[in-house]
Design an enzyme around this catalytic site. Structure first.
Site, short mmCIF file in Angstrom:
data_model
loop_
_atom_site.label_atom_id
_atom_site.label_comp_id
_atom_site.label_asym_id
_atom_site.label_seq_id
_atom_site.Cartn_x
_atom_site.Cartn_y
_atom_site.Cartn_z
N LYS A 105 -22.49 -12.52 12.62
CA LYS A 105 -22.81 -13.76 11.65
C LYS A 105 -23.99 -13.82 10.36
O LYS A 105 -23.84 -12.87 10.57
CB LYS A 105 -23.84 -14.87 12.96
CG LYS A 105 -24.01 -15.81 12.55
CD LYS A 105 -22.67 -16.67 13.68
CE LYS A 105 -23.13 -18.62 13.26
NZ LYS A 105 -22.04 -19.28 13.92
N GLY A 220 -24.22 -37.81 17.69
CA GLY A 220 -24.14 -37.42 16.19
C GLY A 220 -22.74 -37.66 15.84
O GLY A 220 -21.44 -38.32 16.18
N TYR A 221 -22.21 -38.27 14.84
CA TYR A 221 -21.67 -39.03 14.14
C TYR A 221 -21.63 -38.31 12.48
O TYR A 221 -21.16 -38.94 11.99
CB TYR A 221 -21.81 -40.61 13.80
CG TYR A 221 -20.33 -41.09 14.14
CD1 TYR A 221 -19.46 -41.18 15.39
CD2 TYR A 221 -20.03 -41.46 13.30
CE1 TYR A 221 -18.73 -42.08 14.94
CE2 TYR A 221 -18.80 -42.25 13.07
CZ TYR A 221 -17.87 -41.80 13.98
OH TYR A 221 -16.73 -43.09 14.25
N ALA A 224 -17.59 -33.35 13.80
CA ALA A 224 -17.07 -33.24 15.05
C ALA A 224 -17.27 -34.60 15.88
O ALA A 224 -15.93 -34.70 16.25
CB ALA A 224 -17.83 -32.44 15.79
#
Length: 420
Positions: A105, A220-221, A224
């Protein structure tokens, strides 16, 4: 804000998984530490002629199974602890999917909203110059993450090629690139598409004939959430009865049209007040009477406070860390089938792997080929985890850790890094 130190959480999860498997003490000690941590200083000339100095990180957590892989985050509150934790989780994610990678990461402490496009480009190129010695298509392959995107990946790849004085194979130095320079078809929908395959298989093990007419609520929009709503309704015939964003949610028992809701959100800044739907809160969405609940927004939304009120039969963790460890236990006792985050949302890194393979070989696949290969990978990973959970009578998250850690441990044993 999350109270606990992220890396401490990652280590605790590893210790918990170790209880369910045979692993030597020395191997466990090894796995609690990143193999390499790089901290860099990046001077960037700003548009007004001044120079600002930024701090960047790259953590290569474990490379027993192959080159490390993981995104680059640009965040004003980035910390080394967060980057270490995310690199550890990437190690388990690539292992559970059986990809020939380790986990890594990267991060830069920056508020990208305060930078012009030219300043972003200079920062992106400066970061690559700073970490050039520890990355390559065969050593560590970055990708987009929080506040980074295909354009930033394109600048980074170009900088790498400029320094390396190499062309095509260097495409594989970074994934999540624009299609014009070695990106893969199917990357935008990959996380949701992968999640849809795990939901389909979860329905099978619960004995459902198919998903047609079954209900799903999606918290959540963003990318994903939207693609999941579209795929589950159009490809599987599910009713998307509720969706939400950070400002609130909407509910319609007859189902919502994914594209119309997206259009409304773009025009009005939120899904709220969508015609024909009732406004609900994010908290209410989680507790709806639905067949499938997909938290696809932020972490820690299902906690010991509301876990008892969850009525869905399948919880598909499209977001990272949406369920707390205490809530895991409650959902398990309630008989809810959880698809843990680093299995459920691994479609993204899997299609990143496909992009790298296409770059390295110089042979590009059709969208159908990408989807078919993703289906095979996600389905196999689902049953690797599900069968382990059944066999050991543990919940799916612990099982996913056992599968992943066992694979990394085996690679370390075979290399002679540790003993039994």
């Amino acid at each position: 804000m999350v109270e606990q130190d992220p890396f401490e959480i990652a280590v605790k999860q590893l210790e918990r998984a170790a209880q369910y498997m045979k692993i030597s003490e020395e191997a466990l000690e090894f796995l609690k530490r990143p193999q390499r941590i790089v901290e860099v200083t990046i001077p960037v000339e700003m548009d007004d002629g001044s120079v600002k100095v930024f701090t960047g990180f790259r953590v290569q957590y474990n490379w027993a199974r192959g080159p490390t892989k993981g995104g680059i985050r640009w965040h004003p509150e980035e910390t080394l602890s967060t980057v270490k934790a995310l690199a550890a989780w990437m190690t388990w994610k690539t292992a559970v999917m059986d990809l020939p990678y380790g986990g890594g990461k990267g991060g830069i402490i920056v508020d990208p909203k305060k930078l012009s496009d030219r300043e972003k480009e200079r920062l992106a190129r400066g970061y690559i110059r700073a970490i050039y010695d520890v990355i390559s298509p065969y050593e560590d392959i970055p990708a987009p993450d929080v506040y980074t995107n295909p354009q930033i990946m394109a600048w980074m790849m170009d900088e790498y090629e400029t320094i390396a004085r190499r062309k095509t194979p260097a495409f594989g130095i970074i994934t999540g690139k624009p299609l014009s320079i070695g990106g893969s078809l199917g990357r935008n929908e990959a996380t949701a598409r992968g999640a849809s395959y795990t939901i389909r298989e979860a329905a099978k093990v619960l004995g459902w004939d198919d998903l047609k007419g079954k209900t799903i609520a999606i918290q959540g929009y963003g990318n994903a959430g939207y693609y999941l709503a579209k795929i589950m309704s159009e490809d599987y015939g599910m009713k998307v009865v509720a969706v939400s964003d950070s400002k609130g949610g909407i509910y319609n028992p007859d189902g919502l049209n994914a594209d119309e809701v997206l259009k409304w959100k773009r025009e009005h800044g939120s899904v709220k007040d969508f015609p024909g739907a009732t406004n609900i809160t994010n908290e209410e969405l989680l507790e709806l009477e639905v067949d499938v609940l997909a938290p696809a927004a932020i972490e820690e939304v299902i906690t010991k406070k509301n876990a008892d009120n969850i009525k869905a039969k399948i919880v598909a963790e499209v977001a990272n860390g949406p369920v707390t460890p205490e809530a895991d236990e409650i959902l398990f006792e309630k008989g809810i089938l959880q698809i843990p985050d680093f299995l459920c949302n691994a479609g993204g890194v899997t299609v990143s792997y496909f992009e790298w393979v296409q770059n390295i070989t110089g042979y590009y696949w059709t969208l159908e080929e990408v989807r078919e290969k993703l289906d095979k990978k996600m389905t196999k990973a689902f049953y690797d985890v599900y069968n382990t959970a059944k066999e050991k009578n543990i919940h799916m998250r612990d099982a996913a850790y056992v599968v992943a850690v066992q694979r990394v441990y085996q690679a370390m044993l075979d290399r002679g890094w540790v003993k039994h």
